[in-house]
Scaffold this motif. Structure first.
Motif, short mmCIF file in Angstrom:
data_model
loop_
_atom_site.label_atom_id
_atom_site.label_comp_id
_atom_site.label_asym_id
_atom_site.label_seq_id
_atom_site.Cartn_x
_atom_site.Cartn_y
_atom_site.Cartn_z
N UNK A 1 13.62 3.96 -2.49
CA UNK A 1 13.75 4.47 -1.11
C UNK A 1 12.37 4.79 -0.56
N UNK A 2 12.33 5.11 0.72
CA UNK A 2 11.07 5.45 1.39
C UNK A 2 10.80 6.94 1.20
N UNK A 3 9.70 7.26 0.52
CA UNK A 3 9.34 8.65 0.25
C UNK A 3 8.38 9.24 1.29
N UNK A 4 8.15 8.56 2.40
CA UNK A 4 7.20 9.05 3.40
C UNK A 4 7.47 10.51 3.75
N UNK A 5 6.41 11.31 3.73
CA UNK A 5 6.39 12.75 4.04
C UNK A 5 6.87 13.64 2.89
N UNK A 6 7.27 13.06 1.77
CA UNK A 6 7.73 13.89 0.65
C UNK A 6 6.60 14.21 -0.31
N UNK A 7 6.71 15.37 -0.94
CA UNK A 7 5.75 15.82 -1.94
C UNK A 7 6.17 15.31 -3.30
N UNK A 8 5.23 14.81 -4.07
CA UNK A 8 5.54 14.29 -5.40
C UNK A 8 6.11 15.38 -6.30
N UNK B 1 -12.13 14.22 -3.14
CA UNK B 1 -10.97 13.36 -2.88
C UNK B 1 -9.93 14.10 -2.06
N UNK B 2 -9.56 13.52 -0.92
CA UNK B 2 -8.54 14.12 -0.07
C UNK B 2 -7.37 13.17 0.21
N UNK B 3 -7.48 11.94 -0.30
CA UNK B 3 -6.41 10.96 -0.13
C UNK B 3 -6.51 9.94 -1.26
N UNK B 4 -5.36 9.37 -1.61
CA UNK B 4 -5.33 8.29 -2.59
C UNK B 4 -4.79 7.03 -1.91
N UNK B 5 -5.52 5.96 -2.10
CA UNK B 5 -5.20 4.63 -1.56
C UNK B 5 -4.68 3.84 -2.75
N UNK B 6 -3.39 3.59 -2.77
CA UNK B 6 -2.76 2.95 -3.93
C UNK B 6 -2.25 1.57 -3.53
N UNK C 1 3.35 11.75 0.26
CA UNK C 1 3.39 10.37 0.73
C UNK C 1 3.15 10.33 2.23
N UNK C 2 2.07 9.69 2.63
CA UNK C 2 1.76 9.50 4.04
C UNK C 2 2.29 8.15 4.52
N UNK D 1 0.82 -1.22 0.00
CA UNK D 1 0.00 0.00 0.00
C UNK D 1 0.85 1.27 0.00
N UNK D 2 0.32 2.27 -0.69
CA UNK D 2 0.80 3.65 -0.59
C UNK D 2 -0.42 4.49 -0.26
N UNK D 3 -0.29 5.39 0.70
CA UNK D 3 -1.32 6.39 0.96
C UNK D 3 -0.73 7.75 0.64
N UNK D 4 -1.44 8.50 -0.20
CA UNK D 4 -1.03 9.85 -0.56
C UNK D 4 -2.06 10.85 -0.07
N UNK D 5 -1.63 11.89 0.64
CA UNK D 5 -2.51 13.01 0.95
C UNK D 5 -2.64 13.84 -0.31
N UNK D 6 -3.83 14.37 -0.54
CA UNK D 6 -4.07 15.22 -1.70
C UNK D 6 -4.17 16.66 -1.23
N UNK D 7 -3.37 17.52 -1.84
CA UNK D 7 -3.46 18.96 -1.60
C UNK D 7 -4.09 19.58 -2.84
N UNK D 8 -5.05 20.45 -2.64
CA UNK D 8 -5.69 21.18 -3.74
C UNK D 8 -5.15 22.61 -3.75
N UNK D 9 -5.09 23.21 -4.91
CA UNK D 9 -4.72 24.63 -5.08
C UNK D 9 -3.41 25.03 -4.43
N UNK D 10 -2.27 24.72 -4.95
CA UNK D 10 -2.09 23.94 -6.17
C UNK D 10 -2.13 22.45 -5.87
N UNK D 11 -2.49 21.69 -6.90
CA UNK D 11 -2.56 20.25 -6.74
C UNK D 11 -1.18 19.67 -6.45
N UNK D 12 -1.14 18.82 -5.43
CA UNK D 12 0.09 18.09 -5.10
C UNK D 12 -0.29 16.89 -4.26
N UNK D 13 0.67 16.00 -4.08
CA UNK D 13 0.43 14.75 -3.37
C UNK D 13 1.60 14.51 -2.42
#
Length: 151
Positions: A72-79, A135-140, A59-60, A45-57
């Motif tokens: 590597x582990x991208x936890x807490x990083x913005x895509x 949508x406020x999160x993506x469950x991947x 890694x939670x 699993x990957x969980x991504x928080x979704x930020x709107x205005x501007x759009x970004x994601x």
């Protein structure tokens, strides 16, 4: 409902789980999913928080089976700060599509990376929304297929 023939049991199980959590006419929110119910596919699993205005994601959570595929582990990083994932990459485009449509996005991607036994990566991006709509999160879910050994 997706019209897809899943290549891995892992992705199929995760999709069935997500569907089972969908309230009628809505999409599930983060409170609907429970790690104790996802033991069979939790490491993928990957969980991504979704930020709107501007759009970004952001890694939670990055599962233990996913980290080696991402290098590597991208936890807490913005895509938007990750060169091969920021816009206009396929990763970004697929995540944006899941947010804009509020529907799952299926991908089957040829693998490029250090693991020589990995052939392809199957992934499914499933939207989550606390209010059932926005949508406020993506469950991947991300799983890989291995190259068969040549005889």
């Amino acid at each position: 409902m997706l019209d897809v023939t899943f290549r891995t049991r892992t992705v199929k199980l995760a999709y069935q789980y997500w569907l089972s959590k969908c309230p009628v006419g809505l999409i599930p929110g983060r409170p609907h999913i429970d790690p104790l119910e996802m033991v069979a596919f939790l490491p993928h699993i990957i969980l991504l928080d979704v930020q709107h205005n501007p759009l970004d994601f952001r890694y939670r959570l990055v599962g233990t089976k996913v980290v080696p595929l991402l290098h590597r582990d991208y936890t807490s990083e913005w895509i938007s700060n990750i060169p091969n994932q920021k816009s206009p990459s396929t990763v970004w485009t697929n995540c944006r599509a899941a947010v804009e449509t509020s529907k799952p996005i299926y991908a089957y991607t040829p693998y490029v990376g250090p693991k020589k036994d990995v052939l392809d990566v199957e992934d499914l991006i499933m939207p989550l929304a606390l209010d059932g709509k926005n949508v406020d999160m993506l469950f991947i879910i991300l799983a890989y297929t291995k190259k068969s050994k040549l005889l």
